[in-house]
Design an enzyme around this catalytic site. Sequence first.
Site, mmCIF file in Angstrom:
data_model
loop_
_atom_site.group_PDB
_atom_site.id
_atom_site.type_symbol
_atom_site.label_atom_id
_atom_site.label_comp_id
_atom_site.label_asym_id
_atom_site.label_seq_id
_atom_site.Cartn_x
_atom_site.Cartn_y
_atom_site.Cartn_z
ATOM 1 N N SER A 293 50.392 36.364 43.849
ATOM 2 C CA SER A 293 49.824 35.507 44.941
ATOM 3 C C SER A 293 50.480 34.117 45.082
ATOM 4 O O SER A 293 50.618 33.584 46.208
ATOM 5 C CB SER A 293 48.235 35.350 44.715
ATOM 6 O OG SER A 293 47.527 36.534 44.881
ATOM 7 N N ARG B 141 52.308 42.839 34.819
ATOM 8 C CA ARG B 141 53.715 42.575 35.315
ATOM 9 C C ARG B 141 54.694 42.373 34.032
ATOM 10 O O ARG B 141 55.713 42.734 34.250
ATOM 11 C CB ARG B 141 53.759 41.660 36.510
ATOM 12 C CG ARG B 141 52.942 42.001 37.695
ATOM 13 C CD ARG B 141 52.644 40.771 38.195
ATOM 14 N NE ARG B 141 51.746 39.877 37.978
ATOM 15 C CZ ARG B 141 51.129 39.002 38.243
ATOM 16 N NH1 ARG B 141 51.541 38.484 39.351
ATOM 17 N NH2 ARG B 141 50.184 38.217 37.663
ATOM 18 N N LYS C 144 37.883 27.167 40.471
ATOM 19 C CA LYS C 144 39.601 27.401 40.788
ATOM 20 C C LYS C 144 39.974 27.053 42.033
ATOM 21 O O LYS C 144 39.071 27.355 43.017
ATOM 22 C CB LYS C 144 39.555 29.128 40.417
ATOM 23 C CG LYS C 144 40.654 29.084 39.715
ATOM 24 C CD LYS C 144 41.005 30.862 39.506
ATOM 25 C CE LYS C 144 42.045 31.262 38.628
ATOM 26 N NZ LYS C 144 42.211 32.668 38.444
ATOM 27 N N HIS D 134 48.848 44.156 44.258
ATOM 28 C CA HIS D 134 47.417 44.386 44.251
ATOM 29 C C HIS D 134 47.115 45.933 44.934
ATOM 30 O O HIS D 134 46.391 46.690 44.271
ATOM 31 C CB HIS D 134 46.433 43.472 44.715
ATOM 32 C CG HIS D 134 46.650 41.930 44.259
ATOM 33 N ND1 HIS D 134 46.894 40.868 44.978
ATOM 34 C CD2 HIS D 134 46.411 41.606 42.838
ATOM 35 C CE1 HIS D 134 46.660 39.900 43.977
ATOM 36 N NE2 HIS D 134 46.595 40.178 42.647
HETATM 37 P P1 ADP Z 1 43.526 36.689 38.294
HETATM 38 O O1 ADP Z 1 43.208 35.212 38.727
HETATM 39 O O2 ADP Z 1 42.274 37.304 37.820
HETATM 40 O O3 ADP Z 1 44.343 36.972 37.375
HETATM 41 P P2 ADP Z 1 45.023 38.003 40.502
HETATM 42 O O4 ADP Z 1 44.491 38.214 41.805
HETATM 43 O O5 ADP Z 1 46.391 37.113 40.242
HETATM 44 O O6 ADP Z 1 43.744 37.431 39.595
HETATM 45 O O7 ADP Z 1 45.275 39.327 39.900
HETATM 46 C C1 ADP Z 1 44.319 40.346 39.458
HETATM 47 C C2 ADP Z 1 44.830 41.383 38.728
HETATM 48 O O8 ADP Z 1 46.000 42.140 39.523
HETATM 49 C C3 ADP Z 1 45.451 40.790 37.353
HETATM 50 O O9 ADP Z 1 45.145 42.039 36.368
HETATM 51 C C4 ADP Z 1 47.005 40.861 37.525
HETATM 52 O O10 ADP Z 1 47.809 40.864 36.387
HETATM 53 C C5 ADP Z 1 47.007 42.042 38.696
HETATM 54 N N1 ADP Z 1 48.339 41.650 39.535
HETATM 55 C C6 ADP Z 1 48.595 40.631 40.255
HETATM 56 N N2 ADP Z 1 49.843 41.182 40.842
HETATM 57 C C7 ADP Z 1 50.180 42.053 40.816
HETATM 58 C C8 ADP Z 1 51.330 42.713 41.011
HETATM 59 N N3 ADP Z 1 52.350 42.285 41.674
HETATM 60 N N4 ADP Z 1 51.495 44.129 40.428
HETATM 61 C C9 ADP Z 1 50.395 44.652 39.608
HETATM 62 N N5 ADP Z 1 49.351 43.815 39.048
HETATM 63 C C10 ADP Z 1 49.417 42.596 39.764
#
Ligand code: ADP
Length: 157
Positions: free
Chosen positions: A127, A89, A40, A16
């Site tokens: 995460s 990803r 959630k 992130h």
């Molecule tokens: P959500 O529940 O909205 O998917 P996340 O916190 O899992 O929220 O992810 C937020 C955004 O960041 C999403 O677009 C996800 O694809 C992206 N994301 C998550 N992990 C990574 C990573 N390791 N590298 C790049 N983008 C990521």
Amino acid sequence: MKAVYPGSFDPITNGHLDIIKRSLKLSGSLTVAVLNNVSKNSLFTADERVEMIKASVADLPNVKVEKFSGLLVDFMKKENADVIIRGFRTVSDYEYELQIAHVNDHLNSDVETIFMVAKNSYSYISSSIVKEIAKFGGQISDFVPKEVERALNKKYK
Ligand code: ADP
């Protein structure tokens, strides 16, 4: 452009953080929007997630961190923002992300979604995986900022 990076961030990872830093090169400023969705099942409360992000971006200029609930397009309007930043990803991310982008476009076509492709070295970090590793006492220091490592270790102590 006024950009918003929305997500659950439960918790924020280095993946992130990489998207945040790269987005700043495009937009100069960014709002990280933390989804406070009661349906959630998150490990950290929205306030905890916000605090961890704030600590992780403390050395970055022009990054704001806010909580939001409800529709993202409504939050965008409130913020007077016009660009949604999302990351992907894998192919499976792509399908999900495409669906959300289409829905948001339908709800407000003035808002654009920009996708950032995950760096190879972060493409396997999520995460959920980080939580799983921490739960079983594995090393997570390469995957998350220091304050997140501390918070996860405390949660699973
Ligand atoms: P959500 O529940 O909205 O998917 P996340 O916190 O899992 O929220 O992810 C937020 C955004 O960041 C999403 O677009 C996800 O694809 C992206 N994301 C998550 N992990 C990574 C990573 N390791 N590298 C790049 N983008 C990521």
